[in-house]
Enzyme design. Structure first.
Site, PDB file in Angstrom:
ATOM      1  N   CYS A   8       0.869  -1.185   0.000  1.00 45.17           N
ATOM      2  CA  CYS A   8       0.000   0.000   0.000  1.00 45.17           C
ATOM      3  C   CYS A   8       0.906   1.236   0.000  1.00 45.17           C
ATOM      4  CB  CYS A   8      -0.977  -0.017   1.179  1.00 45.17           C
ATOM      5  SG  CYS A   8      -0.199  -0.001   2.808  1.00 45.17           S
ATOM      6  N   ASN A  11       2.356   1.471   4.215  1.00 41.98           N
ATOM      7  CA  ASN A  11       2.673   0.189   4.878  1.00 41.98           C
ATOM      8  C   ASN A  11       2.446   0.261   6.388  1.00 41.98           C
ATOM      9  OD1 ASN A  11       5.582  -1.965   5.393  1.00 41.98           O
ATOM     10  ND2 ASN A  11       3.498  -2.576   5.013  1.00 41.98           N
ATOM     11  N   CYS A  13      -1.340   0.779   7.374  1.00 43.01           N
ATOM     12  CA  CYS A  13      -2.774   0.490   7.551  1.00 43.01           C
ATOM     13  C   CYS A  13      -3.202  -0.760   6.792  1.00 43.01           C
ATOM     14  CB  CYS A  13      -3.627   1.674   7.100  1.00 43.01           C
ATOM     15  SG  CYS A  13      -3.360   3.175   8.061  1.00 43.01           S
ATOM     16  N   ARG A  14      -3.250  -0.685   5.456  1.00 44.97           N
ATOM     17  CA  ARG A  14      -3.869  -1.761   4.684  1.00 44.97           C
ATOM     18  C   ARG A  14      -2.971  -2.965   4.460  1.00 44.97           C
ATOM     19  NH1 ARG A  14      -5.200   2.086  -0.159  1.00 44.97           N
ATOM     20  NH2 ARG A  14      -3.250   2.959   0.702  1.00 44.97           N
ATOM     21  N   SER A  15      -1.733  -2.745   3.960  1.00 47.82           N
ATOM     22  CA  SER A  15      -0.912  -3.925   3.647  1.00 47.82           C
ATOM     23  C   SER A  15      -0.469  -4.692   4.894  1.00 47.82           C
ATOM     24  CB  SER A  15       0.271  -3.567   2.733  1.00 47.82           C
ATOM     25  OG  SER A  15       1.121  -2.614   3.305  1.00 47.82           O
ATOM     26  N   ASP A 123      -8.196   3.751   1.226  1.00 51.55           N
ATOM     27  CA  ASP A 123      -7.231   4.151   2.258  1.00 51.55           C
ATOM     28  C   ASP A 123      -7.998   4.652   3.495  1.00 51.55           C
ATOM     29  OD1 ASP A 123      -5.267   5.250   3.776  1.00 51.55           O
ATOM     30  OD2 ASP A 123      -4.413   6.488   2.180  1.00 51.55           O
TER      31      ASP A 123
HETATM   32  P1  4NP Z   1      -1.730   2.806   4.101  1.00 57.15           P
HETATM   33  O1  4NP Z   1      -2.385   4.159   4.693  1.00 57.15           O
HETATM   34  O2  4NP Z   1      -1.220   3.155   2.734  1.00 57.15           O
HETATM   35  O3  4NP Z   1      -2.884   1.863   4.059  1.00 57.15           O
HETATM   36  O4  4NP Z   1      -0.648   2.401   5.075  1.00 57.15           O
HETATM   37  C1  4NP Z   1      -1.692   5.370   4.764  1.00 57.15           C
HETATM   38  C2  4NP Z   1      -0.826   5.600   5.810  1.00 57.15           C
HETATM   39  C3  4NP Z   1      -0.162   6.802   5.899  1.00 57.15           C
HETATM   40  C4  4NP Z   1      -0.370   7.780   4.942  1.00 57.15           C
HETATM   41  C5  4NP Z   1      -1.236   7.544   3.889  1.00 57.15           C
HETATM   42  C6  4NP Z   1      -1.889   6.335   3.801  1.00 57.15           C
HETATM   43  N1  4NP Z   1       0.298   9.021   5.048  1.00 57.15           N
HETATM   44  O5  4NP Z   1       0.046   9.900   4.198  1.00 57.15           O
HETATM   45  O6  4NP Z   1       1.101   9.212   5.965  1.00 57.15           O
END
Ligand code: 4NP
Length: 159
Positions: A8, A11, A13-15, A123
């Site tokens: 994602c 790295n 939240c989702r992955s 997201d």
């Molecule tokens: P992820 O979510 O891609 O599912 O881990 C996010 C985590 C952090 C951010 C964006 C999306 N960020 O902009 O910091």
């Protein structure tokens, strides 16, 4: 051995959730000897840090531990892993752009395996906790089907 990398943006939240859920399903089917599982981000925003507490909490409600430490995807991942699995279309585009020539991994969207259909795992980072429950359900449905498909491939390859 089949190796799978979930990707994602951050790295956190989702992955990490997909990594932990897929690992849980592999363990439930006693297939640990056949799978290597990891996750990574297309960004280094959170490199070295733990998963988001909301991902850890939603997984824990389902009896699953999220233990990943965030890292950025690197070019070797495209060959070291058999499967690189993107959470959304932006991740997929970023991975395609950074994919070295001669890379061997299959690059796909996780929700190609969602029996309910759909494209992106949304997201949940800037939303409320409800977003994490939605992501958890989506990732679980998709990972169950993904593991079925990988097991069918393994059976027909005789490995
Ligand atoms: P992820 O979510 O891609 O599912 O881990 C996010 C985590 C952090 C951010 C964006 C999306 N960020 O902009 O910091």
């Amino acid at each position: 051995m089949t190796s799978v990398l979930f990707v994602c943006l951050g790295n956190i939240c989702r992955s990490p959730l997909a990594d932990a859920v897929f690992n849980h399903l592999v363990q439930a089917r006693s297939l640990e000897a056949h799978y290597t599982i990891d996750s990574a981000g297309t960004s280094a925003y959170h490199a070295g840090g733990p998963a988001d507490p909301r991902s850890i909490a939603v997984a824990r409600k389902n009896g699953i531990a999220v233990t990943s430490v965030s890292r950025k995807v690197h070019s070797g991942d495209h060959t070291e892993f058999d499967w690189v699995i993107a959470m959304d279309r932006e991740n997929l585009r970023d991975l395609e752009a950074s994919r070295p020539s001669g890379a061997t991994a299959r690059l796909v969207l996780l929700r190609e395996y969602d029996p309910e259909g759909g494209e992106d795992v949304p997201d949940p980072y800037y939303g409320g906790p409800n977003g994490f429950d939605i992501v958890q359900a989506m990732v679980t449905r998709s990972c169950e089907r993904l593991l079925d498909v990988l097991e069918e491939a393994r059976a027909s390859a005789g490995s």
